[in-house]
Design a protein around this motif. Structure first.
Motif, PDB file in Angstrom:
ATOM      1  N   ILE A 287      43.249  48.480  45.489  1.00 45.02           N
ATOM      2  CA  ILE A 287      43.072  47.093  45.035  1.00 45.02           C
ATOM      3  C   ILE A 287      43.416  46.129  46.180  1.00 45.02           C
ATOM      4  CG2 ILE A 287      44.050  45.304  43.520  1.00 45.02           C
ATOM      5  CD1 ILE A 287      44.192  47.412  41.329  1.00 45.02           C
ATOM      6  N   SER A 309      33.758  47.412  39.381  1.00 45.83           N
ATOM      7  CA  SER A 309      34.923  47.984  40.050  1.00 45.83           C
ATOM      8  C   SER A 309      35.288  47.180  41.290  1.00 45.83           C
ATOM      9  CB  SER A 309      34.659  49.446  40.418  1.00 45.83           C
ATOM     10  OG  SER A 309      33.641  49.542  41.393  1.00 45.83           O
ATOM     11  N   GLY A 313      38.721  45.195  41.355  1.00 43.80           N
ATOM     12  CA  GLY A 313      39.593  45.692  42.416  1.00 43.80           C
ATOM     13  C   GLY A 313      39.792  44.732  43.564  1.00 43.80           C
TER      14      GLY A 313
END
Length: 402
Positions: A287, A309, A313
């Motif tokens: 992240i 994602s 992230g």
């Protein structure tokens, strides 16, 4: 590109013996040696006698037909050499120092105008009128446009850096491509991940990947390198990596990061160009991290992207292609200052004379050596010449092989 017109201020150099260039005529066609007896330098241009060149992976891709490049042309864009002469008004290094005959130099893979909208934004590597050494079609008055030759004709707008006399040519030649590109990739990543010692995953243990590993280790990063080749994985520790993983082994990456006490990489630099490796890089980053794609310089099938994602992230994906003059200068400083730590010269695992360039390319195409070198200091036509006069009199430079 139209033939260049000789201007009144041009400097004509007559080389005896003539310079020699190995011309690529196209896929599955033999290289052809071409003699170039005369070079006409415009203002700010430079004639260089080449000392050493290395065969980049993109040269191999071009010769095999895996990427397009205009033919006929003189390939080669990793090099080191010495100044023979400069055009009207002289020429200067990136640091503003005047270039004199005999100076040992490394220069950029490109010449930029410095005035277009891209150049003024700092994107000189994407100049509107960009010229790339080793990538252009052979033209009259600019035959010596690539590194697989005894001499090169550098155009105005080329980033040039003076180099010391002690650093091996084998370490210096790749600076103008792979090394400087590695510096640009790290710079792009660190603009996003602004922490002192990020964890770095390098995908691909070629010249760029190994250079990134050494750069990251010098910065205090934890470095892991992924490569499917056993020999290359065995090499990565010599360039600072804490661990090497085989990306084809399930669970190897997670086990390696856990063993280092880390959840995964903050930075992933993908230097192989493999479609599978690009997908793995996007999946691996932590992240807030950055994925820098640098190896994808030839066509592949598209990679599936999960935008959710990336958004959740807080992931930054950045492409890096070539570099700026500042990156070139930083790359040279790094290589010259790290000879006692990182064995860059040893990455050139075989060397051929210019006359056997085809043999060198064939070896490079096997994927075994990190780099194959071309020794130009003893090739037919190699040498240096005294500085000439303006067009009022033709220069005749008696050149003897070194």
């Amino acid at each position: 590109m139209a033939p260049r017109v000789e201007e009144p201020s041009a400097l004509r150099i007559h080389l005896q013996p003539a310079a020699t260039a190995m011309v690529w005529l196209g896929v599955e066609r033999p290289l052809e040696a071409v003699a170039v007896p005369d070079v006409v330098l415009g203002p700010g241009e430079v004639l260089v006698a080449l000392e050493f060149a290395t065969i980049c992976g993109s040269d191999v891709h071009t010769m095999l037909g895996h990427r397009q490049s205009p033919a006929p042309g003189v390939l080669g864009h990793e090099y080191v050499g010495r100044v023979v002469a400069t055009g009207d008004g002289g020429a200067r290094t990136i640091d503003g120092e005047a270039l004199e005959p005999g100076a040992r130099i490394v220069w950029s893979v490109m010449a930029s105008c410095g005035e277009c909208d891209r150049c003024t934004r700092g994107l000189t590597q994407k100049c509107r009128s960009l010229l790339k050494y080793g990538h252009e079609r052979l033209t009259t008055r600019w035959e010596l446009s690539g590194g697989f030759a005894t001499h090169m004709h550098l155009r105005s707008g080329t980033g040039i850096v003076a180099v010391d006399e002690t650093t091996p040519a084998a370490a210096l030649a790749p600076v103008s491509c792979g090394t400087a590109t590695a510096v640009a990739a790290m710079r792009a990543a660190l603009r996003v991940v602004e922490v002192d010692s990020p964890a770095v995953l390098v995908s691909g243990a070629g010249l760029i990947g190994l250079t990134v590993a050494a750069l990251a280790r010098d910065r205090g990063c934890t470095v892991v390198v992924a490569d499917p080749d056993d020999k290359r994985r065995d090499l990565v520790a010599r360039f600072g990596a804490h661990a090497a993983i085989d990306p084809g082994v399930p669970g190897a990456a997670a086990e390696t990061w856990a063993g280092l006490g880390l959840p995964g990489p903050d930075i992933v630099i993908e230097a192989s160009g493999s479609r599978a490796a690009v997908s793995a890089a996007l999946d691996a980053v932590e992240i807030g991290g950055a994925v820098v794609l640098v190896g994808s310089v030839f066509p592949t099938e598209p990679v599936a992207l999960d935008p959710e994602s990336l958004v959740r992230g807080l992931v930054t994906v950045r492409g890096v292609h070539n570099y700026t003059s500042a990156d070139l200068a930083a790359a040279l400083e790094f290589v010259e200052g790290s000879a006692d730590r990182w064995p860059f010269a040893e990455l050139v695992e075989a060397t051929f004379p210019l006359e056997r360039l085809g043999d060198g390319v064939a070896l490079a195409a096997t994927g075994g050596p990190i780099r194959v070198g071309i020794d130009l200091s003893t090739s037919c036509g190699a040498g240096t010449a005294p500085r000439g006069e303006r067009r009022t009199r033709e220069v005749k430079a008696a050149v003897t092989p070194r």
